[in-house]
Design an enzyme around this catalytic site. Structure first.
Site, PDB file in Angstrom:
ATOM      1  N   GLY A  16       0.771  -1.247   0.000  1.00 31.04           N
ATOM      2  CA  GLY A  16       0.000   0.000   0.000  1.00 31.04           C
ATOM      3  C   GLY A  16       0.798   1.291   0.000  1.00 31.04           C
ATOM      4  O   GLY A  16       0.372   2.277   0.588  1.00 31.04           O
ATOM      5  N   LYS A  17       1.956   1.272  -0.676  1.00 28.83           N
ATOM      6  CA  LYS A  17       2.707   2.541  -0.800  1.00 28.83           C
ATOM      7  C   LYS A  17       1.889   3.577  -1.562  1.00 28.83           C
ATOM      8  O   LYS A  17       1.865   4.749  -1.231  1.00 28.83           O
ATOM      9  CB  LYS A  17       3.998   2.315  -1.589  1.00 28.83           C
ATOM     10  CG  LYS A  17       5.127   1.779  -0.779  1.00 28.83           C
ATOM     11  CD  LYS A  17       6.433   1.906  -1.499  1.00 28.83           C
ATOM     12  CE  LYS A  17       6.445   1.406  -2.906  1.00 28.83           C
ATOM     13  NZ  LYS A  17       6.418  -0.016  -3.116  1.00 28.83           N
ATOM     14  N   ILE A  19      -1.404   3.796  -1.909  1.00 28.24           N
ATOM     15  CA  ILE A  19      -2.529   4.306  -1.111  1.00 28.24           C
ATOM     16  C   ILE A  19      -2.004   5.222   0.001  1.00 28.24           C
ATOM     17  O   ILE A  19      -2.623   6.227   0.344  1.00 28.24           O
ATOM     18  CB  ILE A  19      -3.363   3.131  -0.530  1.00 28.24           C
ATOM     19  CG1 ILE A  19      -4.017   2.323  -1.670  1.00 28.24           C
ATOM     20  CG2 ILE A  19      -4.426   3.634   0.440  1.00 28.24           C
ATOM     21  CD1 ILE A  19      -5.040   3.090  -2.498  1.00 28.24           C
ATOM     22  N   LYS A 187       5.546  -9.252  14.603  1.00 25.73           N
ATOM     23  CA  LYS A 187       7.010  -9.186  14.595  1.00 25.73           C
ATOM     24  C   LYS A 187       7.521  -7.886  13.944  1.00 25.73           C
ATOM     25  O   LYS A 187       7.074  -7.505  12.871  1.00 25.73           O
ATOM     26  CB  LYS A 187       7.588 -10.389  13.830  1.00 25.73           C
ATOM     27  CG  LYS A 187       7.159 -11.740  14.349  1.00 25.73           C
ATOM     28  CD  LYS A 187       7.416 -11.927  15.825  1.00 25.73           C
ATOM     29  CE  LYS A 187       8.771 -12.505  16.155  1.00 25.73           C
ATOM     30  NZ  LYS A 187       8.954 -12.635  17.615  1.00 25.73           N
ATOM     31  N   THR A 188       8.474  -7.263  14.611  1.00 25.77           N
ATOM     32  CA  THR A 188       9.010  -5.998  14.089  1.00 25.77           C
ATOM     33  C   THR A 188      10.345  -6.171  13.347  1.00 25.77           C
ATOM     34  O   THR A 188      10.822  -5.243  12.730  1.00 25.77           O
ATOM     35  CB  THR A 188       9.261  -4.991  15.236  1.00 25.77           C
ATOM     36  OG1 THR A 188      10.245  -5.547  16.105  1.00 25.77           O
ATOM     37  CG2 THR A 188       7.986  -4.683  16.012  1.00 25.77           C
ATOM     38  N   PRO A 190      11.435  -7.654  10.534  1.00 24.71           N
ATOM     39  CA  PRO A 190      11.592  -7.281   9.111  1.00 24.71           C
ATOM     40  C   PRO A 190      11.645  -5.764   8.926  1.00 24.71           C
ATOM     41  O   PRO A 190      12.402  -5.262   8.078  1.00 24.71           O
ATOM     42  CB  PRO A 190      10.330  -7.861   8.459  1.00 24.71           C
ATOM     43  CG  PRO A 190       9.879  -8.946   9.365  1.00 24.71           C
ATOM     44  CD  PRO A 190      10.272  -8.524  10.750  1.00 24.71           C
ATOM     45  N   ASP A 240      -5.134  -3.588   8.476  1.00 25.01           N
ATOM     46  CA  ASP A 240      -5.979  -3.976   7.330  1.00 25.01           C
ATOM     47  C   ASP A 240      -7.363  -3.385   7.535  1.00 25.01           C
ATOM     48  O   ASP A 240      -7.894  -3.409   8.653  1.00 25.01           O
ATOM     49  CB  ASP A 240      -6.122  -5.515   7.278  1.00 25.01           C
ATOM     50  CG  ASP A 240      -4.848  -6.163   6.756  1.00 25.01           C
ATOM     51  OD1 ASP A 240      -3.959  -5.426   6.293  1.00 25.01           O
ATOM     52  OD2 ASP A 240      -4.748  -7.405   6.843  1.00 25.01           O
ATOM     53  N   CYS A 386     -14.481  -0.112 -24.382  1.00 22.35           N
ATOM     54  CA  CYS A 386     -13.453  -0.255 -25.411  1.00 22.35           C
ATOM     55  C   CYS A 386     -13.610  -1.595 -26.142  1.00 22.35           C
ATOM     56  O   CYS A 386     -14.463  -1.720 -26.998  1.00 22.35           O
ATOM     57  CB  CYS A 386     -12.069  -0.054 -24.817  1.00 22.35           C
ATOM     58  SG  CYS A 386     -10.886   0.469 -26.059  1.00 22.35           S
ATOM     59  N   HIS A 515     -12.581   4.893 -22.190  1.00 22.42           N
ATOM     60  CA  HIS A 515     -12.573   4.231 -20.874  1.00 22.42           C
ATOM     61  C   HIS A 515     -13.168   5.170 -19.826  1.00 22.42           C
ATOM     62  O   HIS A 515     -12.424   5.948 -19.214  1.00 22.42           O
ATOM     63  CB  HIS A 515     -11.141   3.880 -20.470  1.00 22.42           C
ATOM     64  CG  HIS A 515     -10.548   2.770 -21.264  1.00 22.42           C
ATOM     65  ND1 HIS A 515     -10.496   1.480 -20.813  1.00 22.42           N
ATOM     66  CD2 HIS A 515      -9.995   2.767 -22.502  1.00 22.42           C
ATOM     67  CE1 HIS A 515      -9.929   0.715 -21.736  1.00 22.42           C
ATOM     68  NE2 HIS A 515      -9.613   1.470 -22.767  1.00 22.42           N
ATOM     69  N   GLU A 517     -14.020   4.583 -16.904  1.00 18.26           N
ATOM     70  CA  GLU A 517     -13.566   4.293 -15.531  1.00 18.26           C
ATOM     71  C   GLU A 517     -12.427   5.209 -15.083  1.00 18.26           C
ATOM     72  O   GLU A 517     -12.267   5.465 -13.884  1.00 18.26           O
ATOM     73  CB  GLU A 517     -13.145   2.810 -15.404  1.00 18.26           C
ATOM     74  CG  GLU A 517     -11.848   2.397 -16.099  1.00 18.26           C
ATOM     75  CD  GLU A 517     -12.022   1.995 -17.560  1.00 18.26           C
ATOM     76  OE1 GLU A 517     -13.003   2.445 -18.190  1.00 18.26           O
ATOM     77  OE2 GLU A 517     -11.175   1.251 -18.081  1.00 18.26           O
TER      78      GLU A 517
HETATM   79  N1  GLN Z   1      -7.886  -4.108 -28.670  1.00 22.07           N
HETATM   80  C1  GLN Z   1      -8.786  -3.027 -28.953  1.00 22.07           C
HETATM   81  C2  GLN Z   1      -8.128  -1.893 -29.703  1.00 22.07           C
HETATM   82  O1  GLN Z   1      -6.933  -1.776 -29.698  1.00 22.07           O
HETATM   83  C3  GLN Z   1      -9.415  -2.508 -27.692  1.00 22.07           C
HETATM   84  C4  GLN Z   1      -8.464  -1.815 -26.772  1.00 22.07           C
HETATM   85  C5  GLN Z   1      -8.973  -1.649 -25.382  1.00 22.07           C
HETATM   86  O2  GLN Z   1      -9.919  -2.309 -24.991  1.00 22.07           O
HETATM   87  N2  GLN Z   1      -8.339  -0.790 -24.621  1.00 22.07           N
HETATM   88  O3  GLN Z   1      -8.784  -1.118 -30.306  1.00 22.07           O
END
Ligand code: GLN
Length: 561
Positions: A16-17, A19, A187-188, A190, A240, A386, A515, A517
């Site tokens: 977790g460096k 984070i 244990k400390t 490490p 954790d 994608c 993307h 996300e």
């Molecule tokens: N392989 C696909 C492309 O290059 C989709 C790429 C991806 O999903 N990032 O277009």
């Protein structure tokens, strides 16, 4: 001048460096400071784009088109600000710039050497990042663990910077304290060894973040203080926890900010972290379960399963779910298992939403297409990202638009219906084997079409989203696909590229060439993930209602009998 906080790792990787760095940044920002963060990866790859996600985790993409480590995504999410090229470096990138400058006679006949020229380049990058972003604090996370040959030059750069600005550099070592089952005691040792390794690079940690399965007790803190040569108050316990978003709150409990301010000789000031606390509280209280399946192929590594390959997708699901009071149950589904198993496909019924995220190559593709077919025909909310969008187009073309054998030329160059084809500018790049950093990368504009589902969620016409691909919906087939009911909901206007597709008569079936996300943040869940979760919630309620009806009708039947 900015102040520099280096974060290094002891004992082992994966504790977790990233984070920790992101959380320290989050806390400093809550005091009103300007913060930026840099990730250093010690490998020779110039960027993360050429690496297999199973080896290295997700390849994150910034607005300015850098393919980098997933920690940059953590920084964006915890700091709620964009990161750029200047926030990332690798050994390869550092050497590449020194060598390019040497070729340009920059060093004017001098012998260019690993030391000092490489650490000097590292220092220059770090300080420039601070200046360019006008930051009060620059956090620098050095990948790998201390004692590794690979990150020695970066530690050397950190040591040199400290020598130059002793009052403006602070070191945090993130360590791990195991509790071996057979001994039952934390244990400390490490951590003590890791501190010695760091010392041998000329660096003394100022703060030790002690990761462990549970909170550290006083004797453990005292032991670390004595043997690692720091104050007891500088040992920060990091047990954790369920969600990484709780880490800043945990750190605050051990007063990490006060320790940092003390080291830098800064007077503490008022801070505001109510926003973050509310977000964490909302996450804790989200109880209504929605089950989301992610169908991918980058999960398995030996006998272990890796979720890091899709970390931004997972985080984006959480942001949207929590915002809507839902607790997401996320399952990793191996694409290949759907290739020849009708039973596996039937199992998809239990999902409230399905995501096929980005991917490359032909392995598992037919399995993904079968999953998409199932989601489409069984009205399961679907988000294709994608590759997930491209495969949805292929499935549609084959099943509904009269194009048997339709495919992407990435998978089948001889397909009779290349509904997904190589972007024009990619052809020469691939012929010349110029693979590194050469995809369509980073932020591009997209115009969302009115009266589409996507517009309902975006609520604006002009958006920008991040890309990473070489292939696109082939405009030659666009009409034919549209005539059969595929709706084009977003276009990149400059090049007339299809960026979003959707199905109007489905609860939620959206595919994006970009993307989404990468842009989801705790305070700003992504509109399309919001859409997916909303539809998933409805499906979940519908299923619960059906189940309830079935049981009540069984009970009445019994009574009647
Ligand atoms: N392989 C696909 C492309 O290059 C989709 C790429 C991806 O999903 N990032 O277009």
């Amino acid at each position: 001048m900015a102040r520099y906080v280096f974060v290094v790792g002891g004992v082992m990787s994966g504790i977790g460096k990233g984070i920790t760095t992101a959380s320290v940044g989050n806390i400093l920002k809550s005091y009103g400071y300007r913060v930026t963060a840099i990730k250093i990866d010690p490998y020779i790859n110039v960027d993360a784009g050429t690496m297999n996600p199973v080896e290295h985790g997700e390849v994150f993409v910034t607005d300015d088109g850098l393919e980098c480590d997933q920690d940059i995504g953590n920084y964006e999410r915890f700091l709620d600000q964009n990161m750029y090229r200047l926030n990332y470096m690798t050994t390869g990138a550092v050497y590449q710039s020194v060598i390019t400058r040497e070729r340009n006679l920059f060093y004017q006949g001098k012998c260019v050497e690993v030391v000092p020229h490489i650490p000097e380049e590292v220092i220059a990058r770090i300080t420039q990042a601070g200046k360019k972003t006008k930051s009060d604090f620059v956090l620098v996370e050095i990948g790998g663990t201390v004692g590794e040959y690979q990150n020695l030059l970066f530690l050397e750069a950190a040591r040199m910077l400290k020598l130059r600005h002793p009052k403006d550099v602070l070191f945090i070592m993130v360590s791990y304290l195991p509790v071996p089952g057979t001994i039952g005691e934390m244990k400390t040792k490490p951590t003590q060894h890791a501190t010695r390794s760091l010392n041998s690079a000329g660096i003394q940690p100022d703060i030790i973040v002690a990761r462990a399965p549970v909170l550290l007790d006083r004797p453990r803190k005292q032991k670390i203080a004595v043997f690692c040569n720091i104050n007891e108050e500088d040992v920060i316990s990091a047990p954790d926890i369920q969600s990484v978003y709780e880490v800043p709150i945990n750190f605050a409990r051990d007063k990490i900010s006060e320790r940092i301010f003390l080291h830098f000789g800064i007077r503490s000031r008022a801070h505001r972290n109510g926003h973050w606390n509310n977000f964490v509280r909302r996450a804790r209280n989200a109880k209504k379960e929605v089950r989301i399946g992610i169908v991918g192929k980058y999960f398995a590594t030996g006998k272990f399963t890796l979720s890091d390959s899709y970390i931004s997708v997972i985080e984006a699901i959480k942001h949207s779910a929590w915002r809507q009071g839902c607790c997401p149950i996320i399952d990793w589904l191996a694409a290949e298992s759907y290739e020849n198993s009708a039973a596996a496909l039937l199992g998809l019924k239990r999902y409230d939403g399905i995501i096929v995220p980005g991917g490359f190559g032909s392995r598992g593709v037919e399995g993904k297409i079968k999953v998409i077919h199932y989601a489409r025909t069984h009205h399961i909310p679907y988000l294709g990202i994608c590759y997930g969008m491209q495969l949805a187009v292929i499935e549609f073309a084959r099943s509904l638009a009269g194009m048997p054998g339709a495919n992407s030329t990435e998978i089948d160059p001889k397909t009779p219906f290349p509904v997904i084809g190589l972007l024009e500018e990619q052809e020469t790049l691939l012929k010349e084997k110029k693979y590194g950093g050469s995809m369509r990368l980073g932020s591009y504009r997209c115009e969302v079409r009115p009266k589409t589902k996507s517009m309902r969620f975006y609520r604006e016409r002009n958006i920008t989203e991040r890309h990473r691909h070489r292939y696109e919906l082939n405009n030659k087939f666009r009409n034919q696909l549209e005539q059969h009911g595929l709706a084009v909901a977003g276009i990149h206007p400059q090049k007339n590229l299809v960026e979003i597709i959707e199905l109007p008569d489905h609860p939620f079936f959206v595919g994006t060439q970009f993307h989404p996300e990468f842009k989801s943040r705790p305070f700003h869940p992504h509109p399309l993930f919001n859409g997916l979760i909303m539809a998933a919630k409805t499906r979940c309620l519908g299923r619960a209602e059906k189940k309830w009806r079935r049981t009540t009708s069984r009970v009445t039947q019994k009574k009647q009998r």
